[in-house]
Write an enzyme that holds these catalytic residues in place. Sequence first.
Site, short mmCIF file in Angstrom:
data_model
loop_
_atom_site.label_atom_id
_atom_site.label_comp_id
_atom_site.label_asym_id
_atom_site.label_seq_id
_atom_site.Cartn_x
_atom_site.Cartn_y
_atom_site.Cartn_z
N ALA A 169 4.87 4.91 2.20
CA ALA A 169 5.55 6.46 2.68
C ALA A 169 6.05 6.13 4.04
O ALA A 169 6.96 6.86 4.41
CB ALA A 169 4.08 7.12 2.51
N SER B 163 0.75 -1.06 -0.03
CA SER B 163 -0.13 -0.09 0.02
C SER B 163 0.92 1.26 -0.06
O SER B 163 2.07 1.27 0.56
CB SER B 163 -0.95 -0.11 1.19
OG SER B 163 -0.14 0.30 2.38
N GLU B 164 0.37 2.24 -0.65
CA GLU B 164 1.08 3.54 -0.67
C GLU B 164 1.53 4.20 0.67
O GLU B 164 2.58 4.55 0.94
CB GLU B 164 0.24 4.67 -1.49
CG GLU B 164 -0.05 4.21 -2.89
CD GLU B 164 0.94 4.38 -3.75
OE1 GLU B 164 2.10 4.91 -3.66
OE2 GLU B 164 1.06 3.78 -5.02
N GLU B 165 0.51 4.10 1.81
CA GLU B 165 0.96 4.52 2.96
C GLU B 165 2.05 3.51 3.60
O GLU B 165 2.75 4.44 4.19
CB GLU B 165 -0.43 4.09 3.80
CG GLU B 165 -1.80 4.96 3.56
CD GLU B 165 -2.74 4.30 2.51
OE1 GLU B 165 -2.14 3.31 1.70
OE2 GLU B 165 -3.81 4.82 2.18
#
Length: 575
Positions: A475, A470-472
């Site tokens: 990050a 997931s992008e989160e």
Amino acid sequence: MWVRSLLLCGVSFSFLLSVAAGTCKDADMHHEIISEGRPFAFNCSYPPVTNGAVNLTWHRTPNQSPVSNNRQLRNHQDQTWILFLPLEEGDSGIYQCVIRDAHSCYRVAVNLTVVRKHWCDSSTEGPRNLSLSDEYQQTLPMGKSGSLACHLYFPDSCVLDLIKWYKGCEELKAGKQYAFSGTKLLVNNVAAEDGGSYACTARLTHLGREFTVRNYIAVSIKEVVSGRRIPNIMYPKNNSIEVQLGSTLIVDCNITDTKENTNLRCWRINETLVDDYYNDSKRIREGIETNVSLKDHIFYTVNITFLEVKMEDYGLPFMCHAGVSTAYIMLKQPAPDFRAHLIGGLVVSLLLLVSLLFVYNSFKIDIKLWYRSTFYAAQAPDDEKMYDAYVLYPKCPRESQHHSVDTMALKILPEVLEKQCGYKLFIFGRDEFPGQAVANVIDENIKLCRRLIVLVVPESSSFGFLTHMSEEQIAVYNALIQDGMKVILIELEKVKDYSSMPESIQYIRQKHGAIQWYGDFTETSQCAKTKFWKKVRYQMPPRRYPPAPAVQLLRHTPCDHTSGKWDAVTGLITP
Ligand SMILES: *[C@@H]1O[C@H](CO)[C@@H](O)[C@H](O)[C@H]1NC(C)=O
Ligand SMILES: *[C@@H]1O[C@H](CO)[C@@H](O)[C@H](O)[C@H]1NC(C)=O
Ligand SMILES: *[C@@H]1O[C@H](CO)[C@@H](O)[C@H](O)[C@H]1NC(C)=O
Ligand SMILES: *[C@@H]1O[C@H](CO)[C@@H](O)[C@H](O)[C@H]1NC(C)=O
Ligand SMILES: *[C@@H]1O[C@H](CO)[C@@H](O)[C@H](O)[C@H]1NC(C)=O
Ligand SMILES: *[C@@H]1O[C@H](CO)[C@@H](O)[C@H](O)[C@H]1NC(C)=O
Ligand SMILES: *[C@@H]1O[C@H](CO)[C@@H](O)[C@H](O)[C@H]1NC(C)=O
Ligand SMILES: *[C@@H]1O[C@H](CO)[C@@H](O)[C@H](O)[C@H]1NC(C)=O
Ligand SMILES: *[C@@H]1O[C@H](CO)[C@@H](O)[C@H](O)[C@H]1NC(C)=O
Ligand SMILES: *[C@@H]1O[C@H](CO)[C@@H](O)[C@H](O)[C@H]1NC(C)=O
């Protein structure tokens, strides 16, 4: 009465005699034959006594009249000297010098004979004969250079200068044949004609009065014997010889000697012949002397044999004797080869260092794990964190990949790290509360973790790392890398190409490497003691909780229990 006084008189007389004569020892008698008219001086010296403070007086015998100390007189005593300025014919006689100190008394006598000599005066009959009564006899070596000495011994109160030399009646000039040096006459290239009567004269000044000293010297020419008179030891030369303990050693003594000499040549130790000194053991023997006859001397060789060099031989002088000549050898232990030792030492230290590094590298994981198990046992790290590691893994749509990654993250990792090792993991897809927003879950929990475990699968066998995480997560994970959190990279398969992975992953991989997973994912037994798990545990923080009962870390961990009871918790990760 008369008899008694006579007796008393006799006794005292003999007593006086004994005091006068009996207590003084006659030490020396010198004979001096000196021509009249010249100054003469004699120094009283008797080395054993005259070195210290003594009373020294000159007398003239037979009536023991003392010689005056008055320096103005023709005949007087000047410190230890008796001086005649000049001699007169009537001075012939015996003079005694009495040396007295606290303990002893010695007498040194001079029998002085004054003779009348004619020297090259026109008034006398002609040239003098060479006579035995010349005061000094000296020799010059045939065919070589030699020197004659003008004996001018006077006390310091006399100043001597203007020394001249005569042969017969002719004054000698410095040149090719003669040279002057102080009180000496040097004669070059001596020939037979150089023999004969010589004289030297000097001006003597005493208290402003001038006198002429004239010495007559009878010179004879001597054939010099070629070579040395005393035996010459050519070897040894008082040198030392390096020799190993226990070895055999033979040393020659090489000597040259004249043919006439009948000297004994031998080896001695401590003034004893070596054959006698080592009579019992016969360990050290003298060899049989050999000789070679040369033109005008003989060359001798006599050797010494050490059958076996012993410790006691070192440092002793083994003397080779040849008549009065001696020379020795001394045995020395060879100095240890310094360079060899140094290089050897360096090599050994280097090897030791290399092997130490090797051992450390091979066992550093075990060492650290052992150290932790011994000293960190069940001790909670005093930070605010709740979990030991946050497990981050890609979501895989394909069934096979999906299965292996999930099995690893949800079953095998918890089985080993939590059950066996007592760690507490936060696994996304297992530990979040249902319905929580993904971003919140990650944000809240990842900060509570001490490590970040990232499972990586090769790009080729999947659809790409980024797309499956997931992008989160990425990050947050990037942010954590920047925070300096320790990341444990686990490759589930060999990853050949990292270039499409996020830069931070590439960086971690390059800097700290990755741990390669070799096993399969069949959910069979896993043991914390295998190489792979040791590597993981090495990267993990020290254990926080005691391991689950019946699982003993680093002791006899039972590795045969299966993980069959695990439920398959798959498909919990949602995009
Ligand atoms: C004379 O003799 C004394 C000892 O009696 C000695 O000390 C001194 O050196 C001698 N002097 C000379 C010039 O030989
Ligand atoms: C030498 O003799 C004098 C008198 O004769 C005396 O005074 C002096 O102490 C003596 N010195 C020594 C060293 O004997
Ligand atoms: C002293 O010397 C003379 C001549 O040289 C000699 O006749 C005399 O016997 C000597 N006296 C002593 C005591 O030696
Ligand atoms: C010198 O020698 C000759 C003989 O050689 C001798 O007759 C003469 O007496 C000697 N003269 C002196 C002064 O000794
Ligand atoms: C001594 O002489 C022998 C025989 O000439 C010779 O062989 C040897 O080298 C000599 N030794 C020494 C130390 O000069
Ligand atoms: C040499 O001799 C002396 C006296 O005879 C003795 O004291 C010494 O020990 C001897 N040295 C050796 C090495 O035998
Ligand atoms: C050397 O030893 C023998 C017996 O071993 C003995 O008869 C002889 O007298 C000894 N010689 C010396 C010089 O000690
Ligand atoms: C030492 O001397 C012996 C004779 O006693 C001789 O046989 C031997 O060759 C000599 N050794 C050397 C090295 O000269
Ligand atoms: C030299 O050696 C021989 C035997 O080799 C011996 O007969 C002779 O006497 C020796 N010569 C000398 C001068 O020692
Ligand atoms: C060697 O030593 C001896 C005795 O110690 C000595 O007489 C000799 O002069 C020395 N020789 C040399 C060349 O030094």
